[in-house]
Design a protein around this motif. Structure first.
Motif, PDB file in Angstrom:
ATOM      1  N   UNK A  55       0.811  -1.218   0.000  1.00 19.17           N
ATOM      2  CA  UNK A  55       0.000   0.000   0.000  1.00 19.17           C
ATOM      3  C   UNK A  55       0.847   1.274   0.000  1.00 19.17           C
ATOM      4  N   UNK A  56       2.098   1.147   0.393  1.00 24.50           N
ATOM      5  CA  UNK A  56       2.959   2.323   0.477  1.00 24.50           C
ATOM      6  C   UNK A  56       4.133   2.273  -0.493  1.00 24.50           C
ATOM      7  N   UNK A  57       4.085   1.357  -1.463  1.00 26.74           N
ATOM      8  CA  UNK A  57       5.160   1.293  -2.455  1.00 26.74           C
ATOM      9  C   UNK A  57       5.160   2.588  -3.266  1.00 26.74           C
ATOM     10  N   UNK A  58       6.347   3.087  -3.607  1.00 29.35           N
ATOM     11  CA  UNK A  58       6.466   4.404  -4.232  1.00 29.35           C
ATOM     12  C   UNK A  58       6.444   4.369  -5.756  1.00 29.35           C
ATOM     13  N   UNK A  59       6.449   3.177  -6.315  1.00 28.74           N
ATOM     14  CA  UNK A  59       6.406   3.042  -7.778  1.00 28.74           C
ATOM     15  C   UNK A  59       5.391   1.974  -8.153  1.00 28.74           C
ATOM     16  N   UNK A  60       4.469   2.325  -9.032  1.00 32.55           N
ATOM     17  CA  UNK A  60       3.469   1.376  -9.519  1.00 32.55           C
ATOM     18  C   UNK A  60       3.607   1.221 -11.025  1.00 32.55           C
ATOM     19  N   UNK A  61       3.665  -0.022 -11.456  1.00 27.04           N
ATOM     20  CA  UNK A  61       3.797  -0.330 -12.878  1.00 27.04           C
ATOM     21  C   UNK A  61       2.594  -1.172 -13.293  1.00 27.04           C
ATOM     22  N   UNK A  62       1.601  -0.514 -13.862  1.00 25.81           N
ATOM     23  CA  UNK A  62       0.376  -1.195 -14.291  1.00 25.81           C
ATOM     24  C   UNK A  62       0.526  -1.638 -15.734  1.00 25.81           C
ATOM     25  N   UNK A  63       0.395  -2.940 -15.962  1.00 24.74           N
ATOM     26  CA  UNK A  63       0.608  -3.499 -17.295  1.00 24.74           C
ATOM     27  C   UNK A  63      -0.596  -4.338 -17.697  1.00 24.74           C
ATOM     28  N   UNK A  64      -1.233  -3.949 -18.785  1.00 19.88           N
ATOM     29  CA  UNK A  64      -2.381  -4.691 -19.293  1.00 19.88           C
ATOM     30  C   UNK A  64      -2.011  -6.123 -19.635  1.00 19.88           C
ATOM     31  N   UNK A  65      -0.743  -6.356 -19.991  1.00 22.16           N
ATOM     32  CA  UNK A  65      -0.294  -7.689 -20.359  1.00 22.16           C
ATOM     33  C   UNK A  65      -0.453  -8.719 -19.254  1.00 22.16           C
ATOM     34  N   UNK A  66      -0.531  -8.278 -17.994  1.00 21.88           N
ATOM     35  CA  UNK A  66      -0.717  -9.204 -16.881  1.00 21.88           C
ATOM     36  C   UNK A  66      -2.112  -9.803 -16.851  1.00 21.88           C
ATOM     37  N   UNK A  67      -3.016  -9.258 -17.643  1.00 26.45           N
ATOM     38  CA  UNK A  67      -4.404  -9.698 -17.600  1.00 26.45           C
ATOM     39  C   UNK A  67      -4.806 -10.460 -18.853  1.00 26.45           C
ATOM     40  N   UNK A  68      -3.796 -10.911 -19.598  1.00 26.10           N
ATOM     41  CA  UNK A  68      -4.057 -11.749 -20.773  1.00 26.10           C
ATOM     42  C   UNK A  68      -3.194 -12.996 -20.649  1.00 26.10           C
ATOM     43  N   UNK A  69      -3.797 -14.164 -20.800  1.00 26.49           N
ATOM     44  CA  UNK A  69      -3.113 -15.425 -20.521  1.00 26.49           C
ATOM     45  C   UNK A  69      -2.490 -16.096 -21.736  1.00 26.49           C
ATOM     46  N   UNK A  70      -2.813 -15.601 -22.931  1.00 27.99           N
ATOM     47  CA  UNK A  70      -2.308 -16.316 -24.106  1.00 27.99           C
ATOM     48  C   UNK A  70      -0.822 -16.059 -24.306  1.00 27.99           C
ATOM     49  N   UNK A  71      -0.224 -16.778 -25.240  1.00 23.90           N
ATOM     50  CA  UNK A  71       1.215 -16.739 -25.452  1.00 23.90           C
ATOM     51  C   UNK A  71       1.691 -15.414 -26.005  1.00 23.90           C
TER      52      UNK A  71
END
Length: 233
Positions: A55-71
């Motif tokens: 909750x207090x991490x100073x850097x957030x890296x949001x990646x859409x690729x984490x929400x797709x399971x295909x190759x």
């Protein structure tokens, strides 16, 4: 020596904290800054020590690729449907609500091509001061860029690094050309980035003329903005 080896082999299963968990928050946050946001949140199940650390991490890296399971999820050419985006958006909204945003120093968003994305759902970034779009595809008539400008009223610096500004002129015959943003459309944009001081465009071989024209047409709403062009070798 036997005692030393026993101490080194201790684990949370033995009721003793492992060496990683024993590190101070600042070092753990540094380690987590190299992880993607979904992985960072998942650390909360490791132990009580990690439960609220994310909750207090100073850097957030949001990646859409984490929400797709295909190759092809890691491919820059991969496309994502509306369901992929919905899962990504739900996670992002909950993440931002639960995270202590006041401590955030860096926010990275990696969202590639998405089908059927309704632009009216674009979120507002009122606290965003410094925005870098790195290798972002802006050949959508700069719609993505315009959405960020419309929803980042306190933006101070914008960096466009190695972005794609225009569609490939070598497309197959019969492919319709992208429509250009008209002058009347640009003048009517209520961007209101009055705090924007610098827009830096770092490019290679792309034609940035249309982008420069867009910024000049809405310059009345960017009264403090200075435009800087830099071509990479």
């Amino acid at each position: 020596m036997k005692r030393a080896r026993a101490a080194c082999s201790s684990s949370p299963m033995d009721g003793e904290p492992d060496r990683l968990s024993a590190l101070p928050d600042c070092l753990l946050h540094t380690i987590m800054s190299f992880m993607k946001a979904r992985q960072v949140v998942q650390t909360c199940v490791l132990s009580t020590r990690w439960k609220h650390l994310w909750r207090s991490v100073r850097c957030l890296n949001l990646d859409l690729g984490e929400f797709k399971d295909d190759e092809d999820s890691d491919s820059q050419n991969s496309t994502y449907d509306y369901e992929d985006w919905e899962h990504f958006e739900d996670f992002a909204v909950n993440l931002m609500i639960r995270h202590n945003i006041a401590l955030l120093e860096s926010f990275r968003l990696q969202a590639r091509r998405v089908h059927s994305k309704d632009s009216t759902t674009f979120k507002e970034f009122r606290n965003l001061r410094n925005l870098t779009l790195d290798k972002c595809d802006l050949s959508d008539d700069f719609e993505t860029l315009v959405l960020f400008l419309l929803n980042s009223p306190n933006l101070e610096k914008l960096t466009l690094r190695c972005c794609k500004f225009s569609n490939d002129s070598k497309k197959k015959k019969g492919t319709p050309k992208p429509k250009k943003t008209s002058s009347s459309q640009c003048h009517s944009l209520d961007v209101q980035c009055v705090n924007l001081k610098l827009t830096e465009i770092i490019y290679k071989d792309d034609d940035v003329r249309q982008l420069v024209e867009l910024l000049l047409r809405i310059s009345g709403n960017l009264p403090r903005n200075h435009l800087k062009l830099r071509k990479m070798d």
